[in-house]
Design an enzyme around this catalytic site. Structure first.
Site, PDB file in Angstrom:
ATOM      1  N   SER A   1       0.832  -1.203   0.000  1.00 30.28           N
ATOM      2  CA  SER A   1       0.000   0.000   0.000  1.00 30.28           C
ATOM      3  C   SER A   1       0.867   1.254   0.000  1.00 30.28           C
ATOM      4  CB  SER A   1      -0.927   0.002   1.217  1.00 30.28           C
ATOM      5  OG  SER A   1      -0.170   0.135   2.397  1.00 30.28           O
TER       6      SER A   1
ATOM      7  N   ARG B   1       0.804   2.839  -3.871  1.00 25.85           N
ATOM      8  CA  ARG B   1      -0.039   4.031  -3.868  1.00 25.85           C
ATOM      9  C   ARG B   1       0.754   5.247  -4.371  1.00 25.85           C
ATOM     10  NH1 ARG B   1       0.350   5.338   0.356  1.00 25.85           N
ATOM     11  NH2 ARG B   1       1.416   7.224  -0.278  1.00 25.85           N
TER      12      ARG B   1
ATOM     13  N   ASN C   1      -0.088   7.107  -8.009  1.00 25.04           N
ATOM     14  CA  ASN C   1      -0.446   8.528  -8.079  1.00 25.04           C
ATOM     15  C   ASN C   1       0.500   9.294  -8.973  1.00 25.04           C
ATOM     16  OD1 ASN C   1      -2.703   9.558  -6.278  1.00 25.04           O
ATOM     17  ND2 ASN C   1      -1.717   8.016  -5.023  1.00 25.04           N
TER      18      ASN C   1
END
Lengths: 349, 156
Positions: free
Chosen positions: A222, A226, A230
């Site tokens: 995560s 992540r 992004n």
């Protein structure tokens, strides 16, 4: 843009921008840079993305020297403005750590500071126009250049793995090997507390273990994915906006080429850049009101690149302004999650 | 998008940067910040204290001024009293001096009068003797008539 003589297609342009400069061992046995995605893929695991490492190390040292410079001169007297800025960042990180991490550790706060500033710097590379550094690199003879380290999953997962190692180290240090293992098998369903018969304990513990391992592994994933997702998406949108420039210029270039022929001469771009520069300069010198400056800039951009070019400018500005929030937020989230995960690692459940 | 050794190198790079930060950046910065915080806190406390001290000093000064004013009033009263005392005494002194001088003058006058009288008396006696002798044409033996003369003197 590609160093090739022909103008690249849209697909080639995007692919070129998403290709790292990879150094490794070719399948035929010699070491060198990969030319293209297939060759890079053929190098397997034992290859390195030179651009990612170069920029991340450069920015890391940038962070180090910037802060070290202040730290060396820091005293309890009146701070300079720069020192005050650095200290406010440190203060911010320190208070974040104090709020979220309840144990005592000398490592957590510097770790959080390093992650926050370093990741922010790496993300910030995204705001440099996508063609500048690759163009400069290709002029210098380097074929590929991906300047935002955090759009490389290796960089983000690399950092996430370090955090993961720290999570394991902290878990074992604060709970002991036994404590850590028992936490893995007695959570979330505790057969002892639920009063289950001994026979079903192994099954419940196996079930717990699978759940806990998944949640443990989810932490670095995560963190790393992540951030990568992004920034990769942000980068891609910048590339697409850059394509709109090209497309818009192409649309208008038919008009321009009717004036200048096949190739738009260099002096046209120099005059265009010079006029924009002069407009801004006059505004800064107080010779031109800001309102008139904006109008003049619009007209200049319109003249230079056509309507689509102007649209591209505005989109680029809008996305860059939004992305400024994204890069700060992502750096902050990475830092906060690291603190929270390490805090969880030190606490008994 | 290839996973490769960059992963490991980045991970190592991060550890090194974190170590740098832990060793060279965080402690001096935090130390300086904490010291400054302490300094500011001390400064604020000192200014608070100074303010309180100032207020106390003001109260004390007011008290002193009030006392001084009271004392000054007292002194003025005393001075006034003393002034009237001195005046009174001077008056008394003057009066008694006057009386004394008057008395001295009177006694002097009395003395002089007595003396004059005495002289007059003696001269009267001799005059009387002289007169009597002239009248009698004969020398009066002063010794013989002493007793008579003394009697006469006393009578005058």
């Amino acid at each position: 843009m590609a160093s090739g003589s022909e103008a690249p297609t849209t697909g080639e342009y995007i692919q070129h921008h998403l290709q790292n400069l990879t150094f490794g061992k070719h399948p035929d046995g010699h070491w060198g840079f990969a030319h293209g995605a297939e060759e890079a893929a053929a190098m397997g695991f034992w290859a390195v993305h030179v651009d990612t490492l170069f920029w991340s190390l450069l920015l890391g040292f940038g962070f180090f020297f910037m802060f070290r410079n202040v730290a060396k001169k820091a005293n309890s007297g009146v701070p300079t403005r720069f020192q005050a800025m650095i200290e406010s960042i440190v203060e911010f990180v320190d208070s974040s750590v104090r709020d979220s991490f309840h144990g005592t550790s000398k490592l957590i706060a510097p770790l959080a500071l390093t992650l926050f500033v370093w990741i922010f710097f790496m993300n910030f590379m995204d705001l440099i126009p996508v063609d500048w550094l690759p163009w400069a690199a290709s002029t210098a003879g380097v074929e590929y250049q991906k300047v935002v380290p955090t759009t490389d999953v290796n960089a983000t997962m690399g950092m996430a793995i370090t955090v993961f190692i720290l999570i394991l180290v902290y878990s074992i240090r604060f709970k002991g090997v036994g404590g850590f293992l028992s936490e893995l098998v007695f959570n979330p369903l505790n057969p002892r507390e639920l009063g289950m018969p001994k026979v079903v304990w192994p099954f419940v513990m196996a079930f717990n273990f699978i759940l806990e391992i998944v949640s443990l592994l989810a932490k670095p994933v995560s963190l790393g994915l992540r951030l990568f997702g992004n920034l990769y998406a942000g980068e891609l949108i910048f590339i697409l906006i850059a394509l709109i420039f090209t497309a818009g210029a192409g649309l208008f270039a038919s008009g321009l080429s009717s004036v200048f022929g096949e190739h738009i001469p260099a002096w046209f771009w120099i005059v265009a850049t010079g006029s924009v520069f002069a407009t801004l300069w006059l505004n800064l010198k107080g010779q031109l009101s800001t309102k008139r400056t904006l109008w003049l800039l619009m007209i200049e951009m319109l003249l230079v690149g056509g309507l689509a070019f102007l649209g591209g400018q505005l989109m680029h500005f809008g996305w860059a302004a939004f992305h400024l929030l994204v890069i700060t937020l992502q750096a902050f989230i990475f830092m906060m999650l690291t603190i929270v995960y390490l805090s969880m690692a030190t606490e008994h459940h | 998008m290839n996973i490769n050794a960059t992963l490991i190198l980045q991970s190592i790079a991060m550890m090194i940067f974190v170590w740098f930060c832990m060793k060279f950046i965080w402690p001096p910065l935090l130390k300086a910040m904490d010291e400054r915080r302490e300094k500011i806190a001390d400064g604020l406390a000192a200014s608070d204290r100074a303010e309180k001290e100032l207020a106390a000093a003001k109260v004390k000064a007011d008290e002193e001024i009030r006392q001084a004013r009271d004392k000054a009033g007292e002194i003025v009263d005393q001075a006034n009293q003393r002034h009237s005392q001195i005046l009174e005494q001077a008056k008394d002194d003057a009066v008694s001096e006057k009386k004394r001088q008057v008395a001295a003058a009177e006694s002097e006058i009395g003395l002089a009068a007595n003396q004059a009288r005495e002289e007059l008396r003696t001269s009267v006696a001799s005059l009387a003797v002289l007169g009597a002798s002239r009248i009698l044409e004969k020398e009066i033996d002063a010794e013989a008539h002493r007793e008579l003369l003394d009697k006469l003197i006393k009578e005058i």
